[in-house]
Scaffold this motif. Structure first.
Motif, PDB file in Angstrom:
ATOM      1  N   THR A  69      47.241  42.302  24.321  1.00  0.00           N
ATOM      2  CA  THR A  69      46.139  43.265  24.162  1.00  0.00           C
ATOM      3  C   THR A  69      44.864  42.723  24.784  1.00  0.00           C
ATOM      4  N   LEU A  70      44.600  41.447  24.546  1.00  0.00           N
ATOM      5  CA  LEU A  70      43.408  40.822  25.132  1.00  0.00           C
ATOM      6  C   LEU A  70      43.439  40.987  26.652  1.00  0.00           C
ATOM      7  N   ASN A  71      44.580  40.688  27.242  1.00  0.00           N
ATOM      8  CA  ASN A  71      44.675  40.792  28.694  1.00  0.00           C
ATOM      9  C   ASN A  71      44.514  42.216  29.192  1.00  0.00           C
ATOM     10  N   THR A  72      45.002  43.168  28.403  1.00  0.00           N
ATOM     11  CA  THR A  72      44.805  44.569  28.788  1.00  0.00           C
ATOM     12  C   THR A  72      43.322  44.905  28.811  1.00  0.00           C
ATOM     13  N   ILE A  73      42.618  44.468  27.762  1.00  0.00           N
ATOM     14  CA  ILE A  73      41.170  44.721  27.703  1.00  0.00           C
ATOM     15  C   ILE A  73      40.472  44.066  28.889  1.00  0.00           C
ATOM     16  N   VAL A  74      40.871  42.834  29.168  1.00  0.00           N
ATOM     17  CA  VAL A  74      40.253  42.090  30.275  1.00  0.00           C
ATOM     18  C   VAL A  74      40.439  42.836  31.587  1.00  0.00           C
TER      19      VAL A  74
ATOM     20  N   LEU B  11      30.936  42.107  41.355  1.00  0.00           N
ATOM     21  CA  LEU B  11      32.150  41.537  41.964  1.00  0.00           C
ATOM     22  C   LEU B  11      32.473  40.191  41.305  1.00  0.00           C
ATOM     23  N   ALA B  12      31.413  39.407  41.075  1.00  0.00           N
ATOM     24  CA  ALA B  12      31.626  38.106  40.434  1.00  0.00           C
ATOM     25  C   ALA B  12      32.231  38.297  39.048  1.00  0.00           C
ATOM     26  N   ALA B  13      31.739  39.315  38.326  1.00  0.00           N
ATOM     27  CA  ALA B  13      32.299  39.590  36.996  1.00  0.00           C
ATOM     28  C   ALA B  13      33.774  39.963  37.106  1.00  0.00           C
ATOM     29  N   THR B  14      34.097  40.797  38.110  1.00  0.00           N
ATOM     30  CA  THR B  14      35.496  41.196  38.302  1.00  0.00           C
ATOM     31  C   THR B  14      36.360  39.970  38.554  1.00  0.00           C
ATOM     32  N   PHE B  15      35.853  39.104  39.422  1.00  0.00           N
ATOM     33  CA  PHE B  15      36.584  37.891  39.767  1.00  0.00           C
ATOM     34  C   PHE B  15      36.805  37.033  38.521  1.00  0.00           C
TER      35      PHE B  15
ATOM     36  N   LEU C 233      36.831  37.959  35.384  1.00  0.00           N
ATOM     37  CA  LEU C 233      37.779  38.584  34.459  1.00  0.00           C
ATOM     38  C   LEU C 233      39.217  38.390  34.937  1.00  0.00           C
ATOM     39  N   ALA C 234      39.408  38.474  36.251  1.00  0.00           N
ATOM     40  CA  ALA C 234      40.746  38.236  36.787  1.00  0.00           C
ATOM     41  C   ALA C 234      41.190  36.810  36.460  1.00  0.00           C
ATOM     42  N   ALA C 235      40.243  35.872  36.570  1.00  0.00           N
ATOM     43  CA  ALA C 235      40.574  34.484  36.251  1.00  0.00           C
ATOM     44  C   ALA C 235      40.943  34.350  34.778  1.00  0.00           C
ATOM     45  N   VAL C 236      40.174  35.041  33.912  1.00  0.00           N
ATOM     46  CA  VAL C 236      40.498  35.001  32.480  1.00  0.00           C
ATOM     47  C   VAL C 236      41.913  35.510  32.242  1.00  0.00           C
ATOM     48  N   PHE C 237      42.250  36.594  32.933  1.00  0.00           N
ATOM     49  CA  PHE C 237      43.594  37.162  32.788  1.00  0.00           C
ATOM     50  C   PHE C 237      44.654  36.105  33.109  1.00  0.00           C
ATOM     51  N   LEU C 238      44.429  35.406  34.207  1.00  0.00           N
ATOM     52  CA  LEU C 238      45.431  34.417  34.618  1.00  0.00           C
ATOM     53  C   LEU C 238      45.497  33.247  33.641  1.00  0.00           C
TER      54      LEU C 238
END
Lengths: 535, 217, 136
Positions: B73-78, B105-109, B111-116
């Protein structure tokens, strides 16, 4: 007397780098042409070796294992390296932008990349050959492909990479046809070859990714033992066949649709007559593309697939006959009362009509559930798809090659030798594969190394035919190469055809047209204009 | 030769296009077709999932309980949030607000890192327990036949998706660089638009993976 | 600003629309997690895929601008979904109807495929007896 234009795409820049890193779609088309012809020669050598081995039952020139590798290589090389890229990537690349009056395809860099990826994928296929080859057949069916000791991974990795090349070509063509047409070039003024390429490109982008995931899963299964195709681990090997044929059945239409496009051009140009049923032919290409995705289960009638599903797939398979029939009858109607000229390209087109019809109709036998159970995996199937692929696509390919050869190089080949060559090819082809229909109907299974003595006369006849065909192709190679250097100049429009590519010079300038052309007539307005032949 | 030439064309307009609209629309059609190929690439895995879930209903139910629904769920939110920031980044460049666009864009990047990173913890937990695909499966606590099939499907789906996340991060950092260099503006932002489309697709695929893998009811 | 100058079809969507969609997506995530804890028999899967489809549609129509852009993009996207559907439907039709005419077809191949058995059976210590537990 015709002259070769002083500045053209061939001499616009010099040196090997100006070819290997060119962004000109015409040069990329020729790079593809050289590559696929090399693949065709290689696959042809394998074919001759297969036929030599089958001269007698038991061992003739090679071991059974070698034989398995050779027929796998013949299939894999011919399909993935030759026939899939043949017409779209080689001739489509060269001709498509000219036919729609564009300077280039939409993404020239992607176009070059696709050729390099093709070469890269081909290297993997060659690596698999040098490291012991593959003996699974080009279909890579599990569970054999996951257990055999041969180098399946190198070959399937090659196939995976080649898939990208095919996708990029398809993507590029769709965008090019949508966005790069010259002013006045509306959808229903497009030459039918463009429609054929468009339908092909749609299949390429829709089906090829599934091939990608299929071979990726196969590689994972082999390397990491994920077990999803392994019955011993609860996996379903029949699922592999679903995956494989979801791509590979539509892929058959990737092979034939552009060929049908070429035939439309040839029949109209050499009958000097408006094509009959333009819209019917155009839409039947799209219809074939769509239906091609609904019929893959007819390869799996004896695989353990549900009989109900088989019956439905069998029914759906017959739908393919409708658009194919529409095309054949429209071509015949175009010929009717036309001013037919029997130039070499037209001879190829007529051969196509004859051979493809046989191939198509025998396909009906195989699409019928009950007959297929008898004929499945026999030489009947081999003969059927060679009639469609060689009698259909390869005939169309060579028809197109002869038709556009003067456009590629600005020079004509020797017409007499061309006619001698096609006579050899046509006769040899029929001897080779008609005998295989009989073999198959009598129960000779495909891919077998040895056979019962009673099959030997027909096998020998088939092998004999393959030599005649080889002579035909050899003659062709000689006079075509000769024409590049010594042929007499052909002029801009040697055939008196009306499509856009004949409005520019032969060979064309670097950006195809001196200035952006405007469409003044349709591609088949032979009833309004009688263009002059420059030869 | 390649791009940009003398006769009044903007630098980003390639020679074989007649105007910028033709070029940007071509690029977008190309991108959408690429997304189509991506969807069909994942289609294979969705089909494999459906086939094996229908054949092993009980086992799939039992096995899915071993996935961490909180992390999922956390990753979905991210990922949904990252899609939002991506969309807003494109909006900012449309309004020529380069600074805001770079921040988003930096925020998107990030968040993608958090996902990984979250994915990394999930994976390493499964590695420790031996909940691995196919022949590497050594865990014994799941009832039903062939539970390794579930983990084969799980790792293939999330693994392929993870590769796409990494590719997306590369693309995002590439357009971020272009924006910082001042190459993108409200006049020309095609690269960012295409990256956005790609990123949204990655998000969309996860939107399906999440309930199919973590929420088998 | 020069209106429709270079980038064609410049439809700038208000930020609050994006944020509303983002919040909507998060709410739907909460709903789908919640629903998964209620036992609804076969309906769980349908609810899960249904909610996911709504979310995906929101992303496609708003975030990816399909609602505002040229229709060609929508056509391409729909084509992808259509062919994914064909692939899924026809394959599943085979899988689910294997026992309709000859019931033995429904058995997993594993049981009959002695020849495929590996020397060392994969995870289980003793050979798995019942591999047809998964009827339907």
């Amino acid at each position: 007397m015709n002259k070769i234009p002083e500045v053209n795409y061939l001499n616009a820049s010099r040196g090997i780098r100006s070819w290997l890193f060119t962004l000109d779609h015409k040069r990329i088309g020729l790079l593809y042409l050289f590559s696929i012809m090399a693949a065709f020669a290689l696959g042809g050598i394998f074919a001759i070796l297969i036929r030599l081995e089958l001269l007698g039952p038991g061992k003739d020139i090679m071991e059974a294992r070698t034989y398995n590798q050779i027929f796998t290589l013949h299939g894999a090389v011919m399909i993935f390296l030759f026939i899939i890229p043949s017409i779209p990537a080689a001739m489509g690349n060269f001709i498509l932008p000219q036919m729609i009056g564009a300077k280039d395809v939409a993404f020239p860099r992607l176009n070059l990349l696709s050729w390099w990826i093709y070469i890269f994928g081909a290297v993997f296929a060659v690596i698999s050959m040098s490291t012991g080859s593959v003996d699974t057949g080009w279909t890579f069916y599990t569970p054999y492909s996951t257990t055999t000791s041969t180098s399946v991974v190198a070959m399937t990795l090659g196939v995976f990479i080649l898939g990208f090349s095919s996708i990029f070509t398809g993507l590029n063509f769709i965008v090019t046809i949508h966005k790069m047409r010259a002013p006045g070039q509306t959808w229903f003024k497009l030459p039918l070859f463009v429609w054929g390429l468009y339908a092909t490109a749609i299949i390429q982008v829709l089906a090829t990714p599934v091939l990608g995931i299929t071979v990726l899963l196969l590689i994972l299964e082999r390397v990491a033992g994920i077990g999803i195709f392994d019955p011993a681990m609860g996996g379903d090997p029949v699922l592999f066949q679903h995956f494989f044929w979801f791509y590979s059945h539509p892929a058959v239409y990737i092979m034939i649709l552009p060929g049908m496009g070429i035939i439309s051009e040839l029949i109209s140009a050499f009958s000097q007559k408006r094509i009959f049923g333009y819209k019917a032919i155009a839409f039947s290409s799209l219809a074939i593309a769509f239906i091609s995705f609904l019929v893959w289960g007819h390869h799996m009638f004896v695989s353990g697939q549900s009989q109900l599903a088989s019956a439905i797939f069998s029914f759906l398979t017959f739908l393919v006959g409708i658009p194919s029939g529409i095309k054949i009858f429209n071509w015949l109607a175009t010929l009717y009362k036309g001013k037919i000229r029997f130039d070499t390209p037209m001879l190829y087109a007529l051969s196509f009509l004859f051979l493809f019809t046989i191939g198509g109709l025998t396909g009906m036998f195989l699409g019928t559930l009950a007959t297929d159970v008898h004929l499945h995996d026999t030489y009947f199937v081999v003969a059927h798809f060679h009639y469609v692929m060689v009698g259909g696509t390869v005939m169309a390919f060579f028809g197109g090659l002869h038709y556009w050869w003067p456009k590629f190089w600005g020079r004509m080949y020797n017409e007499l030798w061309a006619k001698i060559s096609i006579a050899f090819t046509f006769v040899g082809f029929n001897i080779t594969f008609l005998s295989q229909f009989v073999l198959g109907a009598k129960g000779m299974p495909r891919r077998y190394y040895s056979y019962l003595d009673k099959f030997q006369p027909l096998h020998d006849l088939s092998s004999f035919g393959s030599w005649i065909m080889a002579i035909g192709f050899f003659i062709m190679a000689v006079y075509l190469i000769h024409a590049v250097f010594k042929g007499r100049p052909a002029g801009d429009n040697p055939w008196g055809a009306l499509t856009f590519e004949w409005e520019t010079t032969s060979p064309p300038p670097k950006e195809n047209f001196i200035e952006t052309p405007t469409l003044t007539h349709g591609p088949y307005d032979y009833d309004k204009i009688v263009p002059e032949r420059t030869i | 030769m390649s791009s940009g030439n003398s006769n009044g064309h903007p630098a980003h307009l390639a020679h074989h296009f007649s105007d910028a609209a033709q070029q940007s629309e071509s690029a977008k059609i190309g991108m959408w077709i690429f997304l189509l190929t991506e969807i069909l690439l994942f289609a294979g895995l969705f089909v494999a999932y459906a086939v094996y879930r229908s054949a092993n209903t009980e086992m799939f139910y039992n096995a899915h309980k071993h996935l961490d629904i909180h992390l999922g769920t956390l990753n979905t939110i991210v990922l949904i949030t990252s899609s939002l920031t991506m969309a807003l980044a494109i909006r900012s460049i449309q309004l020529n607000d380069r600074k805001k666009s770079i921040k988003l864009l930096a925020a998107t990047f990030a968040l993608a890192a958090v996902f990984l990173i979250v994915k990394y913890f999930e994976y390493s937990h499964k590695f420790d327990l031996g909940q691995l695909p196919g022949k590497f499966y050594t865990y014994t606590g799941i009832e039903g036949s062939n539970p390794h099939i579930f983990f084969s499907v799980y790792f293939m789906m999330t693994g392929l998706h993870g590769i796409h996340v990494i590719a997306g991060m590369i693309a995002i950092s590439w357009v971020m660089r272009k924006t910082i260099q001042g190459k993108l503006s409200s006049e020309y932002y095609t690269p960012m638009e295409l990256t956005g489309l790609y990123w949204h697709l990655v998000d969309m695929i996860w939107i399906f993976l999440f309930p199919l893998l973590y929420l088998i009811g | 600003m020069s209106g429709h100058s270079t980038q064609e079809n410049r439809h700038i969507i208000p930020a609050r629309t994006y944020i509303a969609v983002g919040v909507g997506l998060l709410l739907l995530t909460a709903v789908t997690v919640g629903v998964s804890f209620i036992h609804l028999e076969g309906w769980n899967a349908i609810a899960a895929v249904g909610i996911a489809s709504v979310k995906a549609l929101l992303v496609a129509l708003i975030f990816m601008h399909l609602l505002y852009d040229k229709k060609i993009f929508l056509v391409i996207f729909s084509t992808a979904i259509l062919f994914l559907g064909i692939f899924l439907a026809l394959t599943m039709f085979d899988i689910l109807s294997r026992g309709e005419i000859y019931p033995e077809y429904e058995k997993t191949i594993e049981k009959n495929a002695v020849m495929y058995k590996k020397a060392e059976p994969a995870p289980a210590a003793e050979p798995v007896e019942d591999s047809t537990s998964d009827v339907q």
